[in-house]
Design a protein around this motif. Structure first.
Motif, PDB file in Angstrom:
ATOM      1  N   ARG A 142       0.816  -1.215   0.000  1.00 15.68           N
ATOM      2  CA  ARG A 142       0.000   0.000   0.000  1.00 15.68           C
ATOM      3  C   ARG A 142       0.849   1.263   0.000  1.00 15.68           C
ATOM      4  N   PRO A 143       1.485   1.565  -1.127  1.00 18.57           N
ATOM      5  CA  PRO A 143       2.303   2.777  -1.204  1.00 18.57           C
ATOM      6  C   PRO A 143       1.423   4.028  -1.198  1.00 18.57           C
ATOM      7  N   VAL A 144       1.936   5.142  -0.651  1.00 22.34           N
ATOM      8  CA  VAL A 144       1.219   6.411  -0.748  1.00 22.34           C
ATOM      9  C   VAL A 144       1.710   7.187  -1.968  1.00 22.34           C
ATOM     10  N   CYS A 145       2.787   6.685  -2.549  1.00 26.78           N
ATOM     11  CA  CYS A 145       3.408   7.388  -3.671  1.00 26.78           C
ATOM     12  C   CYS A 145       3.894   6.318  -4.650  1.00 26.78           C
ATOM     13  N   ASN A 146       3.600   6.496  -5.934  1.00 23.18           N
ATOM     14  CA  ASN A 146       3.846   5.404  -6.878  1.00 23.18           C
ATOM     15  C   ASN A 146       5.061   5.580  -7.783  1.00 23.18           C
ATOM     16  N   GLY A 147       5.858   6.594  -7.506  1.00 20.39           N
ATOM     17  CA  GLY A 147       7.053   6.793  -8.322  1.00 20.39           C
ATOM     18  C   GLY A 147       8.129   5.751  -8.016  1.00 20.39           C
ATOM     19  N   HIS A 148       9.169   5.750  -8.827  1.00 19.04           N
ATOM     20  CA  HIS A 148      10.206   4.724  -8.668  1.00 19.04           C
ATOM     21  C   HIS A 148      11.556   5.338  -8.306  1.00 19.04           C
ATOM     22  N   ASP A 149      11.536   6.398  -7.480  1.00 23.76           N
ATOM     23  CA  ASP A 149      12.803   6.928  -6.992  1.00 23.76           C
ATOM     24  C   ASP A 149      12.641   7.409  -5.544  1.00 23.76           C
ATOM     25  N   GLU A 150      13.741   7.920  -4.990  1.00 22.40           N
ATOM     26  CA  GLU A 150      13.760   8.231  -3.564  1.00 22.40           C
ATOM     27  C   GLU A 150      12.696   9.263  -3.171  1.00 22.40           C
ATOM     28  N   SER A 151      12.297  10.139  -4.114  1.00 22.68           N
ATOM     29  CA  SER A 151      11.286  11.144  -3.784  1.00 22.68           C
ATOM     30  C   SER A 151       9.985  10.467  -3.354  1.00 22.68           C
ATOM     31  N   CYS A 152       9.760   9.276  -3.827  1.00 21.83           N
ATOM     32  CA  CYS A 152       8.578   8.512  -3.402  1.00 21.83           C
ATOM     33  C   CYS A 152       8.934   7.492  -2.325  1.00 21.83           C
ATOM     34  N   TRP A 153      10.097   6.883  -2.500  1.00 18.26           N
ATOM     35  CA  TRP A 153      10.451   5.777  -1.596  1.00 18.26           C
ATOM     36  C   TRP A 153      10.424   6.204  -0.132  1.00 18.26           C
ATOM     37  N   TRP A 154      10.982   7.433   0.132  1.00 17.95           N
ATOM     38  CA  TRP A 154      11.080   7.816   1.550  1.00 17.95           C
ATOM     39  C   TRP A 154       9.696   7.990   2.156  1.00 17.95           C
TER      40      TRP A 154
END
Lengths: 165, 450
Positions: A142-154
């Motif tokens: 259940r991600p809150v952000c679906n991008g594939h880099d640190e801007s989303c990962w954190w």
């Protein structure tokens, strides 16, 4: 010439005396209005106004990659969350542990649980009763952000506090 | 001189293959010499060269359906036998003859000149049912080695072809084929992750669970009837098991916290899985009959993803006790803990090779993304079979010669198969809008056709 001046002065003085005597005689007698006793005022003792209780709102904490230890930012948020929970002694919460998309789903389920448990232990140590707190791990489901880099990962590496009661 | 040596090798190889074709008249003998054929697959040489002739329609009817059926039969059997690694499928372009209805039609001399070892021919009849007569002849001995009638509902044509393939493999090699096996996997095509099943080659996808809730990590019981999985449908990630033949579901375990990454023991009596009920992610073993639970790992780190050795006396699992996720092995009674992987900073999802039990497949991150790798059970020879994209959740075929895995090399995650050597990477599921992950290969199956 000088006499005219003096006689004028006399006349005006006499007139003044005559008129003032008249005015005194025409004065109307007025009865003063009855004095109304003022209602007695009881002054209330001053008390501090009751502060509006802050709405119960618990902030999300974040973690480093593949870690479940609490960072200093996380502990200061947790302190506030714990204080808040102290003010709402009836509230029950569920802590959700989440991970970013890196790593395997299977390991991340365990990692998410570790994150939720770390937050739970902190709250218990603060003095929140353990039976008010449940935990669940969603791993990377259940991600809150679906991008594939640190801007989303954190943002996805987190423990969320959901109020269930 | 070189020519002579080559010639001798060639003869030896030929005689090997001839032996296996010739002994098939006696099934017992064939089974005894099974190792010879295992050898064929391990070395990748000495394959049985087979010609699959077009099946001819028995009735007078000859329409598009018949053409389609004939193509489907040839294509399915060819790809099955090719996939098995026992066979060299002889190219139809070089067929000396195509129209064979009976033994008398076979030009044995022509086929033997082409080093063809076996010829398959047969007929079919199609209405709402399909009837197939299959004949397999050994060219060397000029004897029939298989003569069998098959019948099923017409919609089962491909599956019937898989049955024929398994029968051919059995009769020529003594080995049980895997052509009728299934793969269970997780797909989000319905909007939420649910378990799906398909044939081993990716055909015939159907939805198994309809939980409307995250449902993940399937594993087949060794009987082939039950599939265990974890679902959040009651709020907590609990462990369930469903009989896929009748959809009957049982809840196996619902401790607080995770009940996940379940793996059936080879005898089907136990499940090794991850529980977090004591506040730490540890491996437990659940006796599915008595309900008795034993704790296998006690380290305060994360332990997860267990897999059983084929004999059931060892378990491999993942632990981050060293600081990063690595694969360990341990006796199923809790002794002899040993770290297996040292290459890469993230190794997970071990799956023990069935049969020989000499290798463990796993997902390893050494180049920043995950690869499917294998390693000897003594920790030597880590070899990666993939090199593009992420490649996760390797799972062995029941014969131990293939691995299915999920890869995002084409964009979203899809299922692929690869030979144990790393050859023949083949995509088996497709879809642009949905992903397919977490594959798990069924045990060998024999379909009942009605």
């Amino acid at each position: 010439m000088r006499r005219w001046w003096v006689s004028l002065l006399f006349l005006s003085l006499a007139g003044l005396i005559v008129f003032s005597g008249c005015a005194k005689k025409e004065q109307i007698e007025v009865t003063p209005p009855p004095v109304v006793e003022p209602e007695p005022v009881y002054e209330e003792p001053y008390v501090e106004p009751e502060p509006e209780p802050e709405p119960l709102e618990l902030k999300t904490i974040h973690f480093d990659y593949d870690k479940y230890n609490l960072k200093s930012e996380a502990t200061s948020i947790l302190n506030k969350n714990a204080e808040m929970l102290m003010n709402y002694p009836d509230a029950r919460i569920k802590i959700e542990g989440h991970c970013d998309e890196r790593g395997t789903n299977q390991y991340n389920l365990s990692l998410g649980q570790k994150r939720a448990d770390a937050a739970k232990s902190f709250l218990i140590n603060y003095g929140i009763s353990a039976d008010r707190i449940s935990t669940i791990s969603y791993g990377e489901e259940r991600p809150v952000c679906n991008g594939h880099d640190e801007s989303c990962w954190w943002r996805n590496r987190r423990a969320e506090f959901v109020i269930i009661e | 001189m070189e020519k002579k040596v080559l010639c001798i090798i060639y003869l030896v190889v030929l005689s090997c293959t001839y032996i296996c074709v010739d002994v098939v008249d006696n099934n017992d003998l064939c089974a005894q010499t099974g190792d010879v054929y295992v050898g064929i697959r391990d070395r990748g040489i000495g394959k049985i060269r087979i010609a699959i002739l077009p099946f001819y329609p028995k009735g007078s009817k000859w329409g598009s359906e018949e053409v389609e059926t004939r193509e489907s039969l040839s294509r399915t059997i060819s790809s099955d036998l090719d996939f098995s690694l026992f066979f060299d499928i002889f190219d139809t372009a070089f067929f000396p003859q195509k129209d064979v209805h009976r033994k008398e039609d076979i030009n044995f001399f022509a086929w033997s000149q082409l080093d063809v070892n076996a010829v398959l021919f047969g007929s079919f009849e199609l209405d709402d049912r399909i009837k197939i007569e299959a004949n397999l002849f050994s060219i060397n001995s000029a004897k029939p080695v298989l003569k069998e009638d098959y019948e099923a509902s017409a919609v089962q044509t491909r599956r019937l072809a898989h049955r024929i393939s398994d029968d051919i493999i059995k009769v020529l090699t003594g080995d049980e084929g895997i052509c009728q096996t299934q793969i269970a996997f997780v797909s989000n095509r319905s909007g939420v992750k649910e378990i799906f099943i398909c044939d081993y080659d990716g055909y015939g996808i159907r939805q198994l669970t309809k939980n409307n809730s995250i449902t993940i990590y399937p594993d087949w019981s060794p009987t082939g009837f039950n599939i265990s999985y974890t679902s959040y449908k009651h709020g907590n990630p609990d462990l369930f098991m469903v009989d896929w033949t009748n959809n009957k579901e049982v809840k196996l375990s619902d401790f607080d916290g995770l009940n996940t990454t379940a793996a059936w023991s080879p005898d089907g009596k136990k499940i090794a899985y991850t529980l977090t009920k004591e506040g730490n992610s540890d491996i437990y073993i659940l006796d599915t009959r008595s309900g008795r639970l034993e704790k296998l790992t006690f380290d305060p780190s994360i332990d997860c993803s267990p897999t059983w050795s084929p004999t059931g006396d060892k378990i491999a699992f993942t632990s981050d006790r060293s600081g990063s996720p690595q694969i360990y092995t341990i006796d199923a009674v809790g002794t002899n803990l040993r770290r297996l992987t040292f290459l890469g900073n993230y190794n997970d999802l071990p799956n023990w090779r069935p049969g020989k039990g000499d290798l463990i497949a796993y997902s390893s991150r050494v180049r920043g993304q995950f690869d499917v790798c294998t390693i000897d059970v003594n920790g030597e020879n880590p070899i990666c079979l993939t090199s593009i994209g992420n490649n996760e959740r390797p799972y062995w075929s029941p014969d131990g010669y293939h691995i299915v895995f999920a890869s995002d090399r084409s964009g979203n995650y899809q299922l692929y198969t690869v030979d144990w050597t790393g050859d023949n990477i083949n995509q088996i599921t497709f879809g642009y809008s949905s992903s397919n992950t977490d594959p798990t290969w069924s045990p060998r199956m024999r379909w009942k056709f009605e």
